[in-house]
Design a protein around this motif. Structure first.
Motif, mmCIF file in Angstrom:
data_model
loop_
_atom_site.group_PDB
_atom_site.id
_atom_site.type_symbol
_atom_site.label_atom_id
_atom_site.label_comp_id
_atom_site.label_asym_id
_atom_site.label_seq_id
_atom_site.Cartn_x
_atom_site.Cartn_y
_atom_site.Cartn_z
ATOM 1 N N ALA A 2 0.817 -1.214 0.000
ATOM 2 C CA ALA A 2 0.000 0.000 0.000
ATOM 3 C C ALA A 2 0.849 1.262 0.000
ATOM 4 C CB ALA A 2 -0.936 -0.001 1.214
ATOM 5 N N THR A 3 2.009 1.209 0.639
ATOM 6 C CA THR A 3 2.767 2.446 0.837
ATOM 7 C C THR A 3 4.111 2.469 0.121
ATOM 8 O OG1 THR A 3 3.912 1.647 2.816
ATOM 9 C CG2 THR A 3 1.769 2.663 3.146
ATOM 10 N N GLY A 4 4.594 1.311 -0.335
ATOM 11 C CA GLY A 4 5.974 1.228 -0.823
ATOM 12 C C GLY A 4 6.281 2.158 -1.983
ATOM 13 N N GLY A 5 5.376 2.218 -2.966
ATOM 14 C CA GLY A 5 5.630 3.083 -4.110
ATOM 15 C C GLY A 5 5.710 4.543 -3.717
ATOM 16 N N GLY A 6 4.784 4.965 -2.868
ATOM 17 C CA GLY A 6 4.789 6.351 -2.422
ATOM 18 C C GLY A 6 5.994 6.676 -1.548
ATOM 19 N N VAL A 7 6.412 5.703 -0.734
ATOM 20 C CA VAL A 7 7.575 5.944 0.133
ATOM 21 C C VAL A 7 8.836 6.133 -0.715
ATOM 22 C CG1 VAL A 7 9.124 4.832 1.781
ATOM 23 C CG2 VAL A 7 6.655 4.858 2.202
ATOM 24 N N ILE A 8 9.007 5.288 -1.724
ATOM 25 C CA ILE A 8 10.183 5.446 -2.587
ATOM 26 C C ILE A 8 10.150 6.812 -3.274
ATOM 27 C CG2 ILE A 8 11.278 4.585 -4.696
ATOM 28 C CD1 ILE A 8 10.494 1.788 -3.814
ATOM 29 N N ARG A 9 8.972 7.171 -3.801
ATOM 30 C CA ARG A 9 8.837 8.500 -4.416
ATOM 31 C C ARG A 9 9.233 9.602 -3.432
ATOM 32 N NH1 ARG A 9 2.970 9.973 -4.337
ATOM 33 N NH2 ARG A 9 3.663 10.051 -2.154
ATOM 34 N N ASP A 10 8.717 9.521 -2.199
ATOM 35 C CA ASP A 10 8.973 10.579 -1.229
ATOM 36 C C ASP A 10 10.452 10.640 -0.842
ATOM 37 O OD1 ASP A 10 6.350 11.235 -1.361
ATOM 38 O OD2 ASP A 10 5.775 10.421 0.575
ATOM 39 N N LEU A 11 11.081 9.469 -0.678
ATOM 40 C CA LEU A 11 12.511 9.483 -0.353
ATOM 41 C C LEU A 11 13.302 10.132 -1.483
ATOM 42 C CD1 LEU A 11 13.183 5.956 1.225
ATOM 43 C CD2 LEU A 11 13.054 8.159 2.387
#
Lengths: 226, 226, 226
Positions: B55-64
């Motif tokens: 649920a969050t992995g794609g957004g977390v990579i983007r944010d990092l």
């Protein structure tokens, strides 16, 4: 001055050479990702993802760890465009790549040599300590290949006992770069000499089948819970 | 105004819709991670980890990568709570999910459509260049699923030749969003239209079995050291 | 005061104990990575990479997510040197490790106990919200092991139904730490008591074979595209 090496400034002829080798590295690493995707039976999406991550993954991890955000792969359009070009070439011409394996390996060795020097210098220029900078130089050089192999469900090539020296020359080049930096002898000449030595060690490893040491086989290392 | 789309401000009715779709995406992506964990025979820990990371992995990579730290997944409690709820539902009711595969796929398509638009806009609003922003929109949309598959030791679904278009509509939506932004035509209408088009392309792909192009099979791409 | 726990200041006797346990955790986690590499037939490169990533991976992910860049693993040389030492020991002595599995498991439990408390406190001290801080404590404790298993192409140990409680005690310890912090009762006593409870739960799990709940087997969770 060291920043010239990391591609932020390209002013001298030495930097043009570095820039060229850097971008050749991006193309070759990208192609290696796309070729593995073909071998694994992936579609164009898999080819593109593997191409981009193989070419940029090691540098992106280095940049995230040292706080160089956004990483170079996002600020320099060539880091994304060249893997796309490499993917297109592999998509249509991949049977032909078997005939050019030797030049590809030579370019790959050049990319490896440059990535470890650039990686260590960039880490040092961000104030990272020597030991960690050595590790980050190696990460920049071999990290993309490890990501490629994990995504393709392969044993990472650099871990395998039957593959020739790859991370070891990257480690030597990274350590030599850090040593030169610490002794204030780092500069374009040291960088070029270091990269050439790494390049030659990698080619000699391929030529003579040099391998990294391996532990004796054993039953140790069983999972704690077995 | 674009920030409304990334959930930092929720003021207009359009934003309430976006927020709802965003959270539905979190639930559906979380459930897909928990369901894969069930299929692989994992325990509750594996279900929770896969649910949260899908649920969050794609957004977390983007944010990092764009420097949006801490990432939205850590600042918005719903991004962690909803995957936990989805895991609880899957834990007790997973045999029943086979009967609702079609609605789950529709919600998943809605999540995909919204994630690629949101992802691209958030990258642009952090000053990322157009080409990289397109890539980050795709990353936000499909990155979580790739992490899910890698952790479960599956070939990433989006790489497989036998799966219908998934990353391609995300790419089109991300590219259209960046194009609208560059031409100063981006706004709620453009975002909604783009997301709807992505949604429809994804559903048509499922309906008609559209697939991404694949290279001809071949023996190319052998590991350099073989 | 909490920073003493995360190793930034080491002044009191309590902190010396914490520092010692922290570094023992690095050694033991590093050894577990190197041992898995031996079992998988990797060379010295694979041993080193797995040792370093197992020992530092969870903490590095936590630090990247909370914005503590460069992460502790790059600023504290011991975090890199000790996994190298552990790798050297495993390289030469790995058959002997079978005879010391029990002490290794005890040290591993101590590392787990300390990592979850330290991880949660560091997240809280960077302003992360409670729910996310719990997740980051668990990440710090089990993240390195998941990375180790993924790189070695194993099912992550913590996901498997046949392994004893590992992430669950880390979760309890992380949640207790966050609870103490929220109620302003956090301090060295709370930290020590929490870590001891986690340690004991982990040892009891090993002794009595406690396992995390698993869903009933089923055919659910089929990939959307099958």
């Amino acid at each position: 001055m060291p920043f010239a090496l990391v591609g932020i400034e390209v002013t001298s002829s030495g930097s043009v050479l570095e820039r060229s080798l850097d971008l050749i590295g991006v193309v070759v690493f990208g192609a290696s990702g796309a070729l593995l995707a073909v071998r694994k039976g992936f579609d164009i999406v898999g080819m593109l993802v593997l191409a981009v991550l193989t070419a940029t993954g090691g540098g992106v991890i280095r940049d995230l760890l040292i706080g160089a955000v956004p990483p170079a792969a996002l600020t320099d359009p060539w880091y994304l465009l060249l893997p796309v070009v490499a993917t297109a070439a592999v998509f249509f011409l991949h049977p032909w790549f078997d005939h050019i394996r030797r030049p590809v390996l030579v370019f790959d060795a050049a990319g490896l040599a440059l990535y470890c020097v650039i990686g260590a210098v960039k880490a040092l220029s961000f104030g990272i300590r020597p030991i960690a900078a050595i590790g980050l130089g190696v990460t920049a050089a071999v990290g993309g290949g490890i990501i490629r192999d994990v995504l393709a469900r392969e044993v990472p090539t650099v871990f395998r006992q039957d593959t020739t020296l790859y991370a070891v020359p990257a480690f030597l080049g990274s350590a030599a770069t850090v040593g030169a930096w610490q002794t204030h002898t780092y500069g374009p000449p040291a960088a070029v000499v270091t990269a050439i030595v790494v390049f030659v060690i990698r080619l000699l490893s391929l030529r003579y089948g040099w391998r990294a040491p391996s532990p004796r086989p054993g039953r140790a290392g069983r999972s704690a819970d077995e």
